[in-house]
Structure formats: C-alpha cells, structure tokens
Design a protein around this motif. Sequence first.
Motif, PDB file in Angstrom:
ATOM      1  N   VAL A 264     -16.521  12.491 -12.655  1.00  0.00           N
ATOM      2  CA  VAL A 264     -16.326  13.049 -11.315  1.00  0.00           C
ATOM      3  C   VAL A 264     -17.705  13.324 -10.727  1.00  0.00           C
ATOM      4  CG1 VAL A 264     -15.238  14.876  -9.957  1.00  0.00           C
ATOM      5  CG2 VAL A 264     -14.160  14.104 -12.074  1.00  0.00           C
ATOM      6  N   GLY A 294      -6.805  16.640 -10.473  1.00  0.00           N
ATOM      7  CA  GLY A 294      -7.230  17.554  -9.413  1.00  0.00           C
ATOM      8  C   GLY A 294      -8.499  18.316  -9.766  1.00  0.00           C
ATOM      9  N   TRP A 295      -9.221  17.874 -10.785  1.00  0.00           N
ATOM     10  CA  TRP A 295     -10.399  18.630 -11.234  1.00  0.00           C
ATOM     11  C   TRP A 295     -11.675  18.192 -10.518  1.00  0.00           C
ATOM     12  CZ3 TRP A 295     -14.893  17.390 -14.293  1.00  0.00           C
ATOM     13  CH2 TRP A 295     -15.613  18.516 -14.733  1.00  0.00           C
ATOM     14  N   THR A 296     -12.457  19.171 -10.133  1.00  0.00           N
ATOM     15  CA  THR A 296     -13.830  18.898  -9.698  1.00  0.00           C
ATOM     16  C   THR A 296     -14.741  19.922 -10.360  1.00  0.00           C
ATOM     17  OG1 THR A 296     -15.426  18.907  -7.887  1.00  0.00           O
ATOM     18  CG2 THR A 296     -13.458  20.258  -7.580  1.00  0.00           C
ATOM     19  N   LYS A 302     -14.560  23.910  -4.460  1.00  0.00           N
ATOM     20  CA  LYS A 302     -13.370  24.385  -5.170  1.00  0.00           C
ATOM     21  C   LYS A 302     -12.213  24.743  -4.234  1.00  0.00           C
ATOM     22  CE  LYS A 302     -14.316  29.321  -6.121  1.00  0.00           C
ATOM     23  NZ  LYS A 302     -15.080  29.551  -4.886  1.00  0.00           N
ATOM     24  N   ARG A 305     -11.333  20.887  -2.428  1.00  0.00           N
ATOM     25  CA  ARG A 305     -10.985  19.885  -3.434  1.00  0.00           C
ATOM     26  C   ARG A 305     -11.007  18.483  -2.837  1.00  0.00           C
ATOM     27  NH1 ARG A 305     -10.286  23.278  -7.044  1.00  0.00           N
ATOM     28  NH2 ARG A 305      -9.989  21.833  -8.736  1.00  0.00           N
ATOM     29  N   THR A 308     -12.233  15.545  -5.960  1.00  0.00           N
ATOM     30  CA  THR A 308     -11.655  15.624  -7.310  1.00  0.00           C
ATOM     31  C   THR A 308     -11.507  14.221  -7.899  1.00  0.00           C
ATOM     32  OG1 THR A 308      -9.434  15.466  -6.411  1.00  0.00           O
ATOM     33  CG2 THR A 308     -10.320  17.695  -6.732  1.00  0.00           C
ATOM     34  N   GLN A 311      -9.215  11.989  -6.004  1.00  0.00           N
ATOM     35  CA  GLN A 311      -9.553  11.801  -4.591  1.00  0.00           C
ATOM     36  C   GLN A 311     -10.729  10.836  -4.393  1.00  0.00           C
ATOM     37  OE1 GLN A 311      -6.961  12.636  -2.683  1.00  0.00           O
ATOM     38  NE2 GLN A 311      -8.418  13.404  -1.184  1.00  0.00           N
TER      39      GLN A 311
END
Length: 518
Positions: A264, A294-296, A302, A305, A308, A311
């Motif tokens: 990411v 959905g993690w960044t 935060k 988002r 992520t 995305q």
Amino acid sequence: MLQLNFNNRFVSELPGDASGIQKCRQTPGMCWSAVSPTQVEAPRLLASSAEVLALLDLTEEDSQSAAFAAAFSGNVLLPGMFSYASCYGGHQFGNWAGQLGDGRAIALGEVINSKGERWELQLKGAGMTPYSRNADGRAVLRSSLREFLCSEAMHHLGIPTTRALSLIASGEMVMRDMLYDGNPALEPGAIVCRVSPSFIRFGNFEILVARGEHQLLQQLIAFTIRRDFPEIDSEAEDALKNWFKLVCERTAHLMVEWLRVGFVHGVMNTDNMSILGLTIDYGPYGWIDNFDPGWTPNTTDKDWRRYTLSQQPVMARWNLARLADALATVAPARAGLDEGLAHFDKIYQASLSGMLAAKFGLTEWHDEDAELVETVFELMQRAEVDMTEFFRKLADIKQHAPDLNILHSAFYQENLYQNHRALFNSWLVRYATRLSMQVGSDETRRMRMNLINPRFVLRNYLAQLAIDALMQNDFSVLDKLMQAARHPYDDNIPPELTAKRPDWALNKPGCSMLSCSS
Ligand code: AMP
Ligand code: MG
C-alpha cells in the motif's frame, strides 16, 4: 576516482532557471531550477546497493571511499554533474494543490552506463530548493532507510520501481514532529541517492496547464516520449494518444503488482505518480499483514481512506484522468485520451485475473473463479489471516487431501481460526475441485505458486527493527533484510524474517501507522 559519464538531457532540452537562487518561489515558464545541495557536517555511508552500484559501473570499493560519501551526500559535485530541482504540481488527496516541485530532492544529472542505459541520479534530503515552501529540505534516517530498503526490495520482487544507490548519514540532526502531536524532537538526518531512468511525474505535466503554458507542455510531452519512451514513434500523428495509452497500461500493471504482494503506497497523489509506471516516493507506505482491503498505513488518510489497498487501482485511474485532462489541452481530440482510460480498464482486468489465477495456482482463469477468489478474500479478512503466509502455505495444499491445518500458521488469532474452520474447510473443498479441473501435479503447482507469492516481504515491523538497530549503530538487521530482499521467493529465508507481525507491533508507530513526517 569516481568517474561517471553524464549526459543531462532534462536540463539541456527543457527550459529552466539557471540562476541557482535557492529562495522559495513560483517558477513560471520553467521545468527546473538549478540549486546546489546544502553541505552536510559529516557524511557517512550506512548502506549501498551492490546491484545499483553495478548499474552505474561502480564497485563496492568505490562505495567505501570518502569521495563516494562526499558525492552522494551532495557535498561535492562530480565532473559532469548538474544539480537541480524539478518543477511539478499535483492533485493531493483529490484537490489541486498548485506548484509543489522537488522540495528536498535534488537531481544530479543523467548517467549513461557502459551498456548505454540512462540512469538519473537524485538525492533525497539534500537541502532546500526553490520548491521547499515552508519545510527544511531534509530527511530523517528512519524514512530514508525505509525508502532505501523498500525500493530495492520492490525491485527484487520484480515490481517496477525507482532504485536506491546509497543511504548516507548526514551527521546532522533534523527536527521532526513524528506523530504530528505537538512534540517535535531532533532525529538523525540522512540522504538517499535514488536512481531511475526518469523522475517525471504526472504533476510535471499538470503544472504547465495550470499556468496556461501549453507550448511548454507540448515540449515536455515531446521530450518525455523521445527520452523515456523509445517504443513510441514521436513523429507519428497519433503519438500523444499512443503514449498516453502506454502510460495507462504501465500504471494498470503496477496496480496489479502492488495487489499481488500486498503493498500500500499510502500517498498516491498525482505528484507521486511516475510517468514510467514505477513505484516512486516511498513515504508512509506499508505492507499488508492480516488481509484487509480497507487498510492504509498513512495516518493522514485514516478518515478519508482514499488510498487503501483496494482503492489503489481506482485512484490510479482517477490520477490518469487528471493527466488526461491536462494533456487534452494540447491533444487533437479528447477521444484519443478517453481510449487510453478505457485501455486502463481492459488491461487492469486482464492483468488482475491473470495475476489472481497465478496466485491461486490456476493455469487459466475462468469467469467463475472470481467467486472462488472473492469468497476466500472475504474469509481472510473476517478471520484476520496473514496474506503472505496464507499464499505460501496454500501452495502446499494437496488436491486430493486438502488439509486446513496447513494454513493454520497464517491465522493471527486461535479463536478466529476455530470459529472459521468450517467455512475455510468448505472453501478448500471447492478449491480442490477447481484444481481437479486442470492438469499438473501438486508439486508443479507448488513451484509455480512460489514464484509469484513471495516468502519475504518488507513487513512494516521488520523495517522498524532495522531502524531501531541502526539508531544504536547496529547494522545487522539492515544487512539481514537486504540479503532476504534479494531472494524474496526462496524457501530458505531465516524464519525470524518471515514471521507474522508480532503483537508488540500492532499499535507501534512506524509499524501499523505512519505519518507523512519524514
Ligand atoms: P510527498 O507527499 O512526501 O511526496 O511530498 C509532497 C511535497 O512536499 C513535495 O513537493 C515534496 O518535495 C515536499 N516536501 C516533503 N517533505 C519536505 C521537506 N522536508 N522539505 C521540503 N519539501 C518537502
Ligand atoms: Mg512526493
């Protein structure tokens, strides 16, 4: 004596401000501004990349010399070097941000190596430039080490990226508010020498349109095609369209590659998008541990988002659309650029299904496979399964006797493993059935899968361990990581470098969350 053969086309073929004045300012009509690196107190080589030294026809012995540390900290310009900062703008987090430019990157020129390849050198953290705005032009050791290590790790994974020649301690301290919580502190400074065929970004084109400099835009496009895209006929009537299509294609491939390994980027603003489709500007990036689309890692992102894991392809396309908007001002027809964007969609889909098929050991992709893959991704997310460990272990599943125990080590929490056993077991049965539809032994599938699913990725906590050690003058972790990064698909990586994220790293800054403070 360090001898490099320079041929500096960016500054000789594009207009720039040669005055050398450092004062922060707008630079209309210019693609670059000459600027000298600011001298540092006591440059000391911390690490160099053997592979990048070789690209420049330099030896390990060269890298140990005082002349090397002097040149690649910016203290001394070698014969043929010309130092400058390039001017670009960018859309940051969806908004046009105006002129940005190399605020702390200083290019040293373009080297032609013995194979005739062109490699541009660029110092990051070498002092203020006309584009530094209200910042100091410096970089701290922790972020420099992260950039140095990750760009080389990325290269060895087979993913397009800028490279890193050297990591040099400046011998000076730099003030940073690492957590953006009002507690600035002094940290050791460092300088990375980055190496790339080109550092041109989407934002280099966008800034010219924002200023209404359409003739210069045409000049920059022609320059970029001629210097960086030999496969495009720059004289052809539809050169612009063909070139943009290729930029779209390369960017689509890059997005699939990031997904493949769980990378990411964290700040995919248009000023951080390479025109060559390279991974560029390693800042608050991170690697997926437990699978979570959905993690960044970027604390600045935060709430939105925007960047992520899942995305990234959407945002890459959005960025390409902004580049298309800029290019449209000089294109014969917008339609040609829209074709490029449609090409992105097509290539992205094809490349994604090819990558997923390979990741799961399928010799070809069937439309129905999408459901199989989505089901397990959803399960992995819910059960907090480690992405890297999962795919390495999936390769060991036997078609005739699929056994969930083999995947046990990929789970972070025993209770989640127990609670999801039934669902994973029924998925494994479907997976085994799917495997039975293709020919080939378990062993050949295992070998194929292990060529695309890395055993080693630069997990966030590993980079942090290398930083913590180096701050104590201990180079051992950095050395071990560099060794492992060279062979990321090998089975025999030291187990402590392939271990899942330990609990202590869950909420430690630098491991699960990173600010842009660097
Ligand atoms: P980034 O999002 O890190 O790629 O940076 C965005 C912009 O801020 C670029 O124009 C950078 O050159 C500039 N920048 C970031 N950090 C510094 C710094 N310490 N000094 C000067 N400019 C910086
Ligand atoms: Mg940047």
